[in-house]
Design an enzyme around this catalytic site. Structure first.
Site, mmCIF file in Angstrom:
data_model
loop_
_atom_site.group_PDB
_atom_site.id
_atom_site.type_symbol
_atom_site.label_atom_id
_atom_site.label_comp_id
_atom_site.label_asym_id
_atom_site.label_seq_id
_atom_site.Cartn_x
_atom_site.Cartn_y
_atom_site.Cartn_z
ATOM 1 N N GLN A 128 0.834 -1.250 0.107
ATOM 2 C CA GLN A 128 -0.138 0.040 0.050
ATOM 3 C C GLN A 128 0.813 1.324 -0.207
ATOM 4 O O GLN A 128 1.917 1.488 0.880
ATOM 5 C CB GLN A 128 -0.945 0.108 1.345
ATOM 6 C CG GLN A 128 -1.852 1.081 1.456
ATOM 7 C CD GLN A 128 -2.529 1.003 2.485
ATOM 8 O OE1 GLN A 128 -3.739 0.403 2.551
ATOM 9 N NE2 GLN A 128 -2.585 1.794 3.566
ATOM 10 N N GLY A 129 1.005 2.146 -1.022
ATOM 11 C CA GLY A 129 1.449 3.326 -1.157
ATOM 12 C C GLY A 129 0.655 4.412 -0.787
ATOM 13 O O GLY A 129 0.179 5.253 -1.749
ATOM 14 N N SER A 131 1.088 6.608 2.804
ATOM 15 C CA SER A 131 1.809 7.289 3.778
ATOM 16 C C SER A 131 3.086 7.866 3.181
ATOM 17 O O SER A 131 3.716 7.165 2.249
ATOM 18 C CB SER A 131 1.929 6.988 4.871
ATOM 19 O OG SER A 131 0.974 6.602 5.619
ATOM 20 N N GLU A 250 -10.213 -1.277 6.008
ATOM 21 C CA GLU A 250 -9.051 -1.594 6.913
ATOM 22 C C GLU A 250 -9.355 -1.547 8.262
ATOM 23 O O GLU A 250 -9.220 -2.521 9.136
ATOM 24 C CB GLU A 250 -7.996 -0.574 6.402
ATOM 25 C CG GLU A 250 -6.764 -0.852 7.320
ATOM 26 C CD GLU A 250 -5.551 0.043 6.834
ATOM 27 O OE1 GLU A 250 -4.531 -0.352 7.480
ATOM 28 O OE2 GLU A 250 -5.749 1.159 6.447
ATOM 29 N N ASN A 392 -4.959 6.930 16.651
ATOM 30 C CA ASN A 392 -5.932 6.990 17.764
ATOM 31 C C ASN A 392 -6.491 8.267 17.887
ATOM 32 O O ASN A 392 -7.789 8.553 17.889
ATOM 33 C CB ASN A 392 -5.678 6.655 19.360
ATOM 34 C CG ASN A 392 -5.542 5.313 19.707
ATOM 35 O OD1 ASN A 392 -5.547 4.501 18.647
ATOM 36 N ND2 ASN A 392 -5.317 5.019 20.734
ATOM 37 N N GLU A 393 -5.811 9.284 17.553
ATOM 38 C CA GLU A 393 -6.311 10.959 17.678
ATOM 39 C C GLU A 393 -7.470 10.927 16.338
ATOM 40 O O GLU A 393 -8.474 11.787 16.482
ATOM 41 C CB GLU A 393 -5.086 11.883 17.516
ATOM 42 C CG GLU A 393 -4.279 11.740 18.791
ATOM 43 C CD GLU A 393 -3.438 10.499 18.811
ATOM 44 O OE1 GLU A 393 -2.798 10.412 20.404
ATOM 45 O OE2 GLU A 393 -3.231 9.865 17.919
#
Length: 406
Positions: A128-129, A131, A250, A392-393
């Site tokens: 997966q590209g 980030s 996901e 989480n944020e």
């Protein structure tokens, strides 16, 4: 929501159990148990994928017309729960559960016909590209550029940029990639979803070793990499819409609770033989039991949320932002369970064998047994749970905005 299984579902559960008893080999199960990272090594994961593919159960979440099982949400849950309780490895999620739904939901007939069978056969192994070094939680700020050109060789994109934290890029021959195709558009609007051949000039993969010593993630550099326009999924500029669809899968495309419950039971079993320093075992220690009970309640609560989502899917509703709640809870529970194992094992759990893999004939000898050998690596690796797939944020922000309407 009726939690009782129908006679048909019970019969299906028994069929899955019988299949697992006959086909989940000790080598595959032991390999999964000795894998400290989220993703099993391809030789274990692909071996189990092949077993399921022969049975016709590999694409159990896909629609029947694309090679899936056509199972109901309840059947999918039963299958995942029985696999977790049998100690089966996680499936190769990047191809099966992330890019495949994007292809069969948004792809052209040609893309579906070409790529979906290759995912099932294992011929294509995906990474997966998404980030980038300066675009993590704010994914829409990505800077990887794809410029469209047309000449006697046809229409194609020329891609330049880099991607980071790219899981299993060192194994992959394909990458699904977000790239900016319109620099003048709003940052969410100028992104497209491309399918990239990793075996071409201009692509280099640099390993990133984790704190645990695992080579699971990488940085990928793309320099004048070519992607045919026919390998763009969806319309140009629709990449952000497809990415949100993918991220919902996901974050909520699997049931996490059964695997968490299985790992918690294994730790509880280990506690029966672990001295508490006062003449008893940790299993009888009151504070330990309270701690285990708190985690178990969290796992059971997560399971109820996942079952509720499955019930809604069964009635035609989309998963929606509830998947962020699942991701948030599952990530925290994963870390709680791995910390519990470390605290149970004490000094023995500090063993951090950096040789990989930890299974098979060439595996290093464990000093205090396999649970101790994998505990520290698993604990360190699971720190990433509250980061990947949206921190989480980020999840808390989505919940606040879309669920609580704050």
């Amino acid at each position: 929501m009726d939690l009782d299984l129908s006679p048909q579902d019970l019969a299906f559960r028994d069929e899955v159990r019988a299949f697992l008893a006959e086909n989940l080999t000790a080598e595959i199960r032991d390999g999964a148990a000795a894998t400290p990272s989220v993703f099993v090594e391809p030789e274990i994961g692909q071996a189990w994928n092949a077993v399921l593919h022969r049975k016709g159960w590999l694409a159990y979440q896909w629609p029947r017309e694309y090679g899936g099982t056509g199972w109901s949400p309840v059947q999918r849950y039963i299958f995942e729960k029985e696999c977790a309780e049998a100690g089966a490895p996680n499936l190769t999620v990047l191809g099966l559960k992330l890019v495949a739904p994007v292809i069969y939901a948004f792809g052209t007939p040609e893309q579906k016909a070409h790529y979906l069978p290759r995912i099932l056969s294992g011929e294509d192994y995906w990474c997966q590209g998404f980030s980038e070094p300066a675009s993590g939680s704010d994914l829409a700020s990505l800077q990887c550029r794809a410029v469209r050109v047309s000449d006697e060789r046809g229409e194609r994109y020329v891609v330049n940029g880099s991607k980071i934290w790219t899981t299993h890029a060192h194994w992959a021959n394909r990458m699904f990639c977000l790239a900016r195709t319109d620099a003048s558009a709003h940052k969410n609007a100028g992104i497209s979803f491309l399918l990239v051949d990793m075996n071409q000039p201009g692509i280099s993969v640099r390993p990133i070793l984790t704190l645990a010593g695992d080579h699971e993630v990488n940085q990928v550099f793309l320099e004048d990499v070519e992607v045919p326009v026919s390998d763009r999924v969806g319309a140009e500029g629709d990449g952000w819409k497809l990415a949100k669809f993918l991220l919902e899968n996901e974050r909520g495309g699997s049931c996490h609770a059964p695997k968490l419950a299985y790992d918690l039971r294994r730790i509880e079993a280990d506690a029966t033989a672990q001295p508490d320093g006062h003449g008893g075992t940790m299993a009888g220690n009151a504070e330990w039991r309270r701690r285990v009970a708190r985690i178990r309640l969290g796992v059971e609560s997560l399971e109820m949320i996942e079952l509720k989502i499955l019930s809604e899917i069964a009635h035609g509703q989309k998963p929606g932002p509830q998947t962020s709640l699942v991701k948030l809870l599952a990530s925290n529970l994963r870390q709680d369970i791995d910390l519990l194992a470390m605290d149970l094992l004490g000094v023995a759990g500090l063993e951090l064998e950096r040789q990989r893999p930890l299974y098979g004939a060439q595996a290093p000898q464990a000093v205090h047994g396999l649970p101790s050998q994998v505990a520290a690596a698993r604990y360190l690796n699971s720190r990433a749970w509250t980061i990947f797939g949206g921190t989480n944020e980020v999840q808390a922000g989505i919940i606040a905005k879309t669920v609580l309407h704050l």
